[in-house]
Design a protein around this motif. Sequence first.
Motif, PDB file in Angstrom:
ATOM      1  N   PHE A  24      -0.962  21.605  -8.964  1.00 26.88           N
ATOM      2  CA  PHE A  24       0.123  21.600  -8.117  1.00 26.88           C
ATOM      3  C   PHE A  24       0.071  20.841  -6.884  1.00 26.88           C
ATOM      4  N   SER A  25       0.967  19.915  -6.629  1.00 22.16           N
ATOM      5  CA  SER A  25       0.972  19.308  -5.341  1.00 22.16           C
ATOM      6  C   SER A  25       2.248  19.670  -4.345  1.00 22.16           C
ATOM      7  N   PHE A  26       2.080  20.187  -3.213  1.00 20.79           N
ATOM      8  CA  PHE A  26       2.996  21.007  -2.471  1.00 20.79           C
ATOM      9  C   PHE A  26       3.313  20.048  -1.233  1.00 20.79           C
ATOM     10  N   PHE A  27       4.518  19.651  -0.845  1.00 23.25           N
ATOM     11  CA  PHE A  27       4.818  18.747   0.165  1.00 23.25           C
ATOM     12  C   PHE A  27       5.929  19.567   1.182  1.00 23.25           C
ATOM     13  N   ASP A  28       5.761  19.197   2.365  1.00 25.36           N
ATOM     14  CA  ASP A  28       6.733  19.667   3.532  1.00 25.36           C
ATOM     15  C   ASP A  28       6.745  21.134   3.622  1.00 25.36           C
ATOM     16  N   LEU A  29       5.442  21.786   3.239  1.00 26.45           N
ATOM     17  CA  LEU A  29       5.690  23.399   3.640  1.00 26.45           C
ATOM     18  C   LEU A  29       5.306  23.660   5.050  1.00 26.45           C
ATOM     19  N   PRO A  30       5.447  24.828   5.422  1.00 25.67           N
ATOM     20  CA  PRO A  30       5.050  25.361   6.709  1.00 25.67           C
ATOM     21  C   PRO A  30       3.522  24.835   7.288  1.00 25.67           C
ATOM     22  N   GLU A  84      -1.476  28.217   3.785  1.00 24.60           N
ATOM     23  CA  GLU A  84      -2.709  27.781   3.167  1.00 24.60           C
ATOM     24  C   GLU A  84      -2.408  27.399   1.551  1.00 24.60           C
ATOM     25  N   SER A  85      -1.585  26.407   1.315  1.00 26.33           N
ATOM     26  CA  SER A  85      -1.204  26.061  -0.029  1.00 26.33           C
ATOM     27  C   SER A  85      -2.560  25.814  -0.937  1.00 26.33           C
ATOM     28  N   ALA A  98      15.378  24.508 -26.652  1.00 32.83           N
ATOM     29  CA  ALA A  98      15.358  25.118 -25.283  1.00 32.83           C
ATOM     30  C   ALA A  98      14.318  26.263 -25.412  1.00 32.83           C
ATOM     31  N   THR A  99      13.481  26.513 -24.538  1.00 33.99           N
ATOM     32  CA  THR A  99      12.379  27.423 -24.306  1.00 33.99           C
ATOM     33  C   THR A  99      12.102  27.892 -23.248  1.00 33.99           C
ATOM     34  N   PHE A 100      11.839  29.283 -23.112  1.00 31.67           N
ATOM     35  CA  PHE A 100      11.558  30.072 -21.857  1.00 31.67           C
ATOM     36  C   PHE A 100      10.026  29.638 -21.828  1.00 31.67           C
ATOM     37  N   PHE A 101       9.438  29.779 -20.517  1.00 30.22           N
ATOM     38  CA  PHE A 101       8.050  29.771 -20.221  1.00 30.22           C
ATOM     39  C   PHE A 101       7.685  30.162 -18.854  1.00 30.22           C
ATOM     40  N   GLY A 102       6.415  30.604 -18.787  1.00 32.40           N
ATOM     41  CA  GLY A 102       6.168  31.539 -17.883  1.00 32.40           C
ATOM     42  C   GLY A 102       4.599  31.504 -17.621  1.00 32.40           C
ATOM     43  N   THR A 103       4.174  31.481 -16.297  1.00 32.18           N
ATOM     44  CA  THR A 103       2.784  31.505 -15.853  1.00 32.18           C
ATOM     45  C   THR A 103       2.712  32.361 -14.622  1.00 32.18           C
ATOM     46  N   TYR A 104       1.602  33.260 -14.979  1.00 35.42           N
ATOM     47  CA  TYR A 104       1.013  34.115 -13.885  1.00 35.42           C
ATOM     48  C   TYR A 104      -0.173  34.316 -13.584  1.00 35.42           C
ATOM     49  N   ALA A 105      -0.519  34.121 -12.379  1.00 36.95           N
ATOM     50  CA  ALA A 105      -2.233  34.100 -12.023  1.00 36.95           C
ATOM     51  C   ALA A 105      -2.513  34.644 -10.949  1.00 36.95           C
ATOM     52  N   ASN A 106      -3.711  35.084 -10.801  1.00 38.93           N
ATOM     53  CA  ASN A 106      -4.196  35.904  -9.697  1.00 38.93           C
ATOM     54  C   ASN A 106      -4.947  34.746  -9.087  1.00 38.93           C
ATOM     55  N   ILE A 107      -4.717  35.075  -7.722  1.00 41.58           N
ATOM     56  CA  ILE A 107      -5.632  34.048  -6.701  1.00 41.58           C
ATOM     57  C   ILE A 107      -6.527  34.896  -6.001  1.00 41.58           C
ATOM     58  N   SER A 108      -7.807  34.853  -6.445  1.00 37.48           N
ATOM     59  CA  SER A 108      -9.023  35.552  -6.066  1.00 37.48           C
ATOM     60  C   SER A 108      -9.624  35.514  -4.421  1.00 37.48           C
ATOM     61  N   SER A 109      -9.008  34.382  -3.875  1.00 39.85           N
ATOM     62  CA  SER A 109      -9.419  34.058  -2.644  1.00 39.85           C
ATOM     63  C   SER A 109      -8.756  34.655  -1.681  1.00 39.85           C
ATOM     64  N   THR A 110      -9.094  34.591  -0.335  1.00 44.21           N
ATOM     65  CA  THR A 110      -8.293  35.346   0.848  1.00 44.21           C
ATOM     66  C   THR A 110      -7.635  34.368   1.289  1.00 44.21           C
ATOM     67  N   VAL A 111      -6.004  34.641   1.481  1.00 49.57           N
ATOM     68  CA  VAL A 111      -5.280  33.788   1.819  1.00 49.57           C
ATOM     69  C   VAL A 111      -4.389  34.555   3.149  1.00 49.57           C
ATOM     70  N   SER A 112      -4.254  33.796   4.397  1.00 52.05           N
ATOM     71  CA  SER A 112      -3.688  34.390   5.442  1.00 52.05           C
ATOM     72  C   SER A 112      -2.195  34.207   5.471  1.00 52.05           C
ATOM     73  N   PHE A 113      -1.536  35.233   5.847  1.00 58.39           N
ATOM     74  CA  PHE A 113       0.064  34.979   5.886  1.00 58.39           C
ATOM     75  C   PHE A 113       0.365  35.807   7.143  1.00 58.39           C
ATOM     76  N   ASN A 114       1.525  34.776   7.946  1.00 59.13           N
ATOM     77  CA  ASN A 114       2.120  35.264   9.077  1.00 59.13           C
ATOM     78  C   ASN A 114       2.710  36.547   9.159  1.00 59.13           C
ATOM     79  N   ASP A 115       2.442  37.206  10.181  1.00 60.36           N
ATOM     80  CA  ASP A 115       3.012  38.758  10.118  1.00 60.36           C
ATOM     81  C   ASP A 115       2.295  39.884   9.264  1.00 60.36           C
ATOM     82  N   ILE A 116       1.604  39.226   8.298  1.00 67.28           N
ATOM     83  CA  ILE A 116       1.008  40.237   7.220  1.00 67.28           C
ATOM     84  C   ILE A 116      -0.695  40.203   7.547  1.00 67.28           C
TER      85      ILE A 116
END
Length: 294
Positions: free
Chosen positions: A73-79, A83-84, A205-223
Amino acid sequence: MKCKIYLLLMVPFTYNISWAQGAALGEIAKLEYRLVPSLGDTEMSTYTFNLGGGIKMKSGFLGIGLGYTNHNFSFFDLPGNFESQEYEEIHVLRARLFYRHKMGKGWSANFSVAPGLSSNFAEGISGDDFQINALTGLSKRWEGGKGPATFSFGLAFGTAFGKPQFFPTLSFGKKLSERWSYVLGIPVSGLTYRPDERHSLRARATFFGTYANISSTVSFNDIGDLRHTKLQVNGLDFGVEHNFRIQPNFTTVIRVGYWSTNQFRILDGENTELFNFETTGAAYISMGLTFNLN
């Protein structure tokens, strides 16, 4: 035995249901590359490699397989302080086992299980990376009209709709003629037209899904700092695919479609939303080559 090797851009497998159908047709190896260039402020590419095979038995059919998928994934214009980078690469490893047991009068019992790992693997492997997809159901096949028909139903557990959950499966397929066939159901519906032995057109027409664990430590505002957050992506793909057999062993594949995301977000360990990427749908085109070795 037929060996099929795919090199194409296409939608990822709809967990192990689509794989089991492919295994029954003799699919041995498949390599895929898919690019979704613009989901709002997100770009996505996926590489998938699957190995599989099956054995016809007196009592039914047994299929086995292994699969690996790499999501980028490439993320643009995020806060600016988000830590994307921790969510930019996801790995999915999965083993698969499928068994169809004939019960007589056209009825069969179907069982499928696909344990695996889904994670960014930033800090090794843990129990949070483990996932399992499973399916149990019944199917009925009968001859009629100009071709056979199949009805199937069951209960599945897995990530076809994002986070792991139970969901029903339902499908009715019918061969209308030598050229036309269709299947209606959840999670896959489609219509196929074969004007001759070398060409085929398929709308799906197909439903799809991905659900993944992020094992690294990530910092979130107010959390604060969190480990083992989850990345959830799910939605619906509409596409039209053309297959052209250029000679007995090679078939070209061209696919155009629209990839719509229902959810693209980050969750905590209790599946509470922490961040929403607010993505939009995107059109795409795909091309590829199929190799059949008899």
